[in-house]
Design a protein around this motif. Structure first.
Motif, short mmCIF file in Angstrom:
data_model
loop_
_atom_site.label_atom_id
_atom_site.label_comp_id
_atom_site.label_asym_id
_atom_site.label_seq_id
_atom_site.Cartn_x
_atom_site.Cartn_y
_atom_site.Cartn_z
N PHE A 1 4.13 5.08 -19.18
CA PHE A 1 3.88 4.64 -17.81
C PHE A 1 3.70 3.13 -17.73
N ILE A 2 4.14 2.57 -16.61
CA ILE A 2 3.91 1.17 -16.29
C ILE A 2 2.91 1.11 -15.14
N VAL A 3 1.76 0.47 -15.35
CA VAL A 3 0.75 0.37 -14.31
C VAL A 3 1.24 -0.56 -13.20
N THR A 4 1.11 -0.11 -11.96
CA THR A 4 1.58 -0.90 -10.81
C THR A 4 0.43 -1.41 -9.94
N GLY A 5 -0.78 -0.93 -10.18
CA GLY A 5 -1.91 -1.41 -9.39
C GLY A 5 -3.22 -0.78 -9.81
N THR A 6 -4.32 -1.43 -9.46
CA THR A 6 -5.66 -0.90 -9.74
C THR A 6 -6.54 -1.13 -8.52
N ARG A 7 -7.50 -0.24 -8.34
CA ARG A 7 -8.45 -0.36 -7.23
C ARG A 7 -9.80 0.15 -7.70
N THR A 8 -10.83 -0.21 -6.96
CA THR A 8 -12.16 0.37 -7.16
C THR A 8 -12.63 0.94 -5.83
N GLU A 9 -13.53 1.91 -5.92
CA GLU A 9 -14.04 2.56 -4.71
C GLU A 9 -15.47 3.01 -4.96
N ARG A 10 -16.28 2.91 -3.94
CA ARG A 10 -17.64 3.44 -3.99
C ARG A 10 -17.71 4.60 -3.00
N HIS A 11 -17.60 5.79 -3.55
CA HIS A 11 -17.57 7.00 -2.72
C HIS A 11 -18.99 7.44 -2.38
N HIS A 12 -19.22 7.71 -1.10
CA HIS A 12 -20.51 8.20 -0.65
C HIS A 12 -20.43 9.71 -0.49
N THR A 13 -21.22 10.43 -1.26
CA THR A 13 -21.18 11.89 -1.24
C THR A 13 -21.90 12.41 0.02
N PRO A 14 -21.65 13.68 0.38
CA PRO A 14 -22.37 14.25 1.53
C PRO A 14 -23.89 14.21 1.37
N ALA A 15 -24.37 14.21 0.12
CA ALA A 15 -25.82 14.17 -0.12
C ALA A 15 -26.37 12.75 -0.08
N GLY A 16 -25.50 11.76 0.06
CA GLY A 16 -25.96 10.38 0.17
C GLY A 16 -25.90 9.58 -1.12
N ALA A 17 -25.45 10.16 -2.21
CA ALA A 17 -25.31 9.42 -3.46
C ALA A 17 -24.05 8.55 -3.42
N VAL A 18 -24.04 7.54 -4.27
CA VAL A 18 -22.87 6.66 -4.37
C VAL A 18 -22.23 6.87 -5.74
N GLN A 19 -20.93 7.14 -5.74
CA GLN A 19 -20.18 7.37 -6.97
C GLN A 19 -19.08 6.32 -7.10
N PRO A 20 -19.21 5.40 -8.07
CA PRO A 20 -18.15 4.41 -8.29
C PRO A 20 -16.93 5.05 -8.95
N PHE A 21 -15.75 4.76 -8.41
CA PHE A 21 -14.49 5.28 -8.93
C PHE A 21 -13.59 4.13 -9.37
N THR A 22 -12.78 4.41 -10.39
CA THR A 22 -11.67 3.55 -10.78
C THR A 22 -10.37 4.24 -10.39
N TRP A 23 -9.46 3.48 -9.78
CA TRP A 23 -8.14 4.00 -9.40
C TRP A 23 -7.06 3.18 -10.10
N ILE A 24 -6.03 3.86 -10.57
CA ILE A 24 -4.83 3.14 -10.98
C ILE A 24 -3.60 3.85 -10.41
N THR A 25 -2.56 3.08 -10.20
CA THR A 25 -1.25 3.63 -9.86
C THR A 25 -0.29 3.20 -10.96
N ALA A 26 0.65 4.10 -11.28
CA ALA A 26 1.59 3.81 -12.38
C ALA A 26 2.90 4.50 -12.13
N ARG A 27 3.91 4.01 -12.79
CA ARG A 27 5.28 4.56 -12.66
C ARG A 27 5.75 5.06 -14.01
N LEU A 28 6.35 6.26 -14.01
CA LEU A 28 6.93 6.81 -15.24
C LEU A 28 8.18 6.03 -15.59
N ARG A 29 8.27 5.59 -16.83
CA ARG A 29 9.43 4.79 -17.25
C ARG A 29 10.71 5.62 -17.18
#
Length: 211
Positions: free
Chosen positions: A183-211
């Motif tokens: 895979f070739i990585v095409t992008g990265t992102r971060t996110e702070r997801h707020h759960t229904p219970a009010g907690a915060v969950q940090p996420f890492t996102w990547i996008t990639a393309r199959l060679r």
């Protein structure tokens, strides 16, 4: 809720059924009323082609499929281990155009190929190297040449457990390394997801393309 042995596939099945029965689709920690980032990344990967085949693995009762069809996508599939979650998702599909597959991702044999693979919060449950290898093998079989993956997992400062199960945590570089040279990585992102219970969950996102 009890922890499930990692090598007990039937127990995993029962575990996720119990999660949805006990909490309902809108109280599970990963619930999003508006999966804005997922929709944005799928639309970017599709490059304007709403006929692009999309699969949401572990999509369960997520509203992503409904949001995608609402934006004109005509070939959307949801794969999940939980029949309970898929039943919920089926009733959310007002267009009746979404395909639903009940199965274990790690042993699934794709009967067709997809242009876009979306995984928000499945990969981080794969704490054993063999399970991650099985995931990669299925991913490569399921994607068409040049296909795209959108992958989100807990960030290094994210939770160590989720829904009674241990999880792995990743930086963007670590997720890219897990995908490997295919895979070739095409992008990265971060996110702070707020759960229904009010907690915060940090996420890492990547996008990639199959060679």
């Amino acid at each position: 809720m009890r922890e499930v042995p990692e090598d007990d596939a039937p127990a995993r099945d029962e575990h996720w059924e119990a999660v949805y029965r006990e909490r309902g689709p809108r109280q599970v920690s990963w619930f999003q009323a508006d999966p804005l980032l997922s929709v944005e990344l799928v639309e970017a990967a599709a490059e304007g082609d709403t006929s692009a085949p999309v699969i949401d693995v572990g999509g369960g009762a997520s509203l992503l499929a409904a949001h995608l069809t609402g934006r004109g996508f005509t070939d959307v599939t949801v794969l999940d281990l939980s029949k309970e979650a898929l039943e919920i998702s089926y009733h959310q599909d007002v267009t009746r155009t979404v395909s639903f597959i009940h199965g274990d991702l790690l042993t699934w044999n794709p009967e067709r190929r997809y242009r876009i693979w979306h995984d928000r919060a499945v990969f981080h449950f794969l704490t054993r190297p063999g399970d991650r290898a099985a995931y990669r093998a299925v991913l490569r079989r399921a994607l068409e040449p040049g296909g795209r993956i959108i992958l989100a997992a807990f960030a290094p400062d994210g939770p160590t457990h989720c829904s009674g199960l241990p999880v792995a945590r990743y930086s963007a570089e670590e997720l890219a390394a897990e995908l490997g040279d295919a895979f070739i990585v095409t992008g990265t992102r971060t996110e702070r997801h707020h759960t229904p219970a009010g907690a915060v969950q940090p996420f890492t996102w990547i996008t990639a393309r199959l060679r």
